[in-house]
Design an enzyme around this catalytic site. Structure first.
Site, PDB file in Angstrom:
ATOM      1  N   TYR A 195       0.864  -1.175   0.000  1.00 14.22           N
ATOM      2  CA  TYR A 195       0.000   0.000   0.000  1.00 14.22           C
ATOM      3  C   TYR A 195       0.904   1.230   0.000  1.00 14.22           C
ATOM      4  CZ  TYR A 195      -3.636   3.313   1.541  1.00 14.22           C
ATOM      5  OH  TYR A 195      -4.498   4.370   1.627  1.00 14.22           O
ATOM      6  N   ASP A 236      -2.457  -1.412  -3.878  1.00 13.14           N
ATOM      7  CA  ASP A 236      -2.770  -0.033  -4.249  1.00 13.14           C
ATOM      8  C   ASP A 236      -1.443   0.711  -4.325  1.00 13.14           C
ATOM      9  OD1 ASP A 236      -3.535   2.587  -4.475  1.00 13.14           O
ATOM     10  OD2 ASP A 236      -4.805   2.626  -2.693  1.00 13.14           O
ATOM     11  N   ASN A 238      -1.001   3.591  -5.808  1.00 10.43           N
ATOM     12  CA  ASN A 238      -1.276   5.030  -5.769  1.00 10.43           C
ATOM     13  C   ASN A 238      -0.601   5.825  -6.882  1.00 10.43           C
ATOM     14  OD1 ASN A 238      -3.134   6.299  -3.996  1.00 10.43           O
ATOM     15  ND2 ASN A 238      -1.986   5.512  -2.243  1.00 10.43           N
ATOM     16  N   ASP A 343     -14.941   4.068  -5.049  1.00 10.24           N
ATOM     17  CA  ASP A 343     -13.626   3.890  -4.450  1.00 10.24           C
ATOM     18  C   ASP A 343     -12.849   2.820  -5.239  1.00 10.24           C
ATOM     19  OD1 ASP A 343     -12.276   5.250  -2.263  1.00 10.24           O
ATOM     20  OD2 ASP A 343     -11.921   3.253  -1.478  1.00 10.24           O
ATOM     21  N   HIS A 344     -12.255   1.819  -4.579  1.00 11.62           N
ATOM     22  CA  HIS A 344     -11.424   0.840  -5.267  1.00 11.62           C
ATOM     23  C   HIS A 344     -12.180  -0.467  -5.577  1.00 11.62           C
ATOM     24  CE1 HIS A 344      -7.466   2.829  -4.537  1.00 11.62           C
ATOM     25  NE2 HIS A 344      -8.137   3.370  -3.547  1.00 11.62           N
TER      26      HIS A 344
END
Length: 353
Positions: A195, A236, A238, A343-344
């Site tokens: 993450y 994720d 990002n 969202d995801h």
């Protein structure tokens, strides 16, 4: 010249300035703003991959995760999902059901849940509910954020009977105690759940993320690669790497927004160059509109205006050696967008061992 003659001359000069010009010499009046509009019209508007879609961006029909691998191989499924707070996620019957659907469809042996936002004291509450929802799984490791409460965190579930040798929760120095990394070791490969820190509002964390955290992650992955095992990185990350991963790549603010800055995208390129392949781009090279994140605040899910922030990366040998050696290779990489109202969405891969 006496003063009494100066004043009439001055007045005469002013009067002459106010007289109308001869015919044909009068300037054509220009409406206010026309010149500015003319200048603007000379510059074409920036064009993005999805500029032509004034409404919703078409969402691709992605195939279901591959169920079988070649004969003589064992199927290893991996699944990652940023749940944005596990307590609230499991409190919703719909979201709990979505998690069960994701597991049924992907058939994973390793499940990574990100941004769980739990503290160690929550272990016997929320996590018990999680295991009730997924009774075929057991906790491999939980990485908590002790730097801030209700922040970050990652956890790994392993299917009961898993052949994993070791599961280790880790942190990188520049984001110490934020619970962002878990490494699962198998005999044949490493699966790394990750993450990546968000650069934040005003990009206040951009420099730390690009120059420190990303570099430390590449170093850590390099250590694993040096052990002569395949490596899978999922989670994720990002960052939206390519223009096709950004629904409005042409917008001026994109270049200074977290996850889409040139610095973050260049840093991701460095990660790939360090020995990895973007699994989804290999499995679906021509697909457009395949996002993994949609802003809930902006209501972007219905129009499929999103970003691709979630990935499964595989060490290069897992693609180049496909079926030509005894090592593990990447069979499929997938998204499950229908399970995400916003969202995801879950992402994952199928690996042949």
């Amino acid at each position: 010249m006496p003063r009494k003659r100066l004043l009439p001359l001055v007045h005469a000069t002013r009067a002459s300035l106010s007289r109308p010009r001869p015919c044909g010499a009068k300037p054509v009046p220009v409406k206010k703003g026309h010149a500015k509009q003319a200048r603007r019209s000379k510059k074409p508007k920036p064009q993005g991959v999805y500029t032509g879609f004034t409404g919703a961006i078409p969402e691709p029909e992605l195939r279901k995760p591959v169920a079988r691998v070649p004969a003589g191989r064992r199927r290893l499924g991996v699944l990652s999902w940023n749940v944005g707070g596990l307590r609230a996620f499991l409190a919703s019957e719909d979201r709990s059901a979505d998690l069960q659907k994701a597991v049924k469809e992907a058939r994973p042996e390793v499940i990574g849940l990100l941004e769980h936002k739990l503290q160690e004291g929550d272990r016997h509450g929320v996590l018990d509910v999680l295991l009730d929802v997924l009774p075929d799984f057991e906790l491999g490791a939980v990485n908590y954020s002790t730097a801030r409460k209700g922040f970050s965190g990652s956890l790994v579930l392993l299917r009961k009977g898993s052949e994993a040798l070791k599961v280790l929760a880790e942190d990188l120095p520049s984001a110490a105690n934020e619970g962002r990394l878990i490494v699962v070791e198998y005999k044949e490969l490493f699966v790394v759940l990750c993450y990546v820190p968000n650069s934040g509002g005003g990009l206040k964390r951009l420099s730390q993320r690009v120059h420190h955290w990303d570099a430390e992650l590449r170093t850590r992955l390099g250590v694993l690669l040096a052990k002569k095992k395949a490596v899978v990185l999922m989670g994720d990350l990002n960052v939206a790497h390519e223009d096709k991963d950004i629904w409005n790549a042409q917008a001026p603010h994109v270049f200074k927004s977290a996850g889409t800055t040139p610095q973050e995208r260049e840093s991701f390129t460095k990660l790939l160059e360090s020995g990895f392949v973007d699994g989804f781009s290999v499995s679906h090279p021509q697909v457009l509109g395949a996002f993994t994140y949609w802003s809930v605040r902006a209501g972007n899910r219905k129009k499929n205006r999103g970003l691709r922030l979630d990935y499964v990366l595989a060490s290069k040998g897992m693609v180049s050696k496909r079926g030509d050696s005894n090592g593990p290779f990447l069979v499929d990489t997938f998204h499950l967008p229908k399970l995400a109202p916003g969202d995801h969405c879950p992402v994952g891969a199928v690996i042949a061992i």
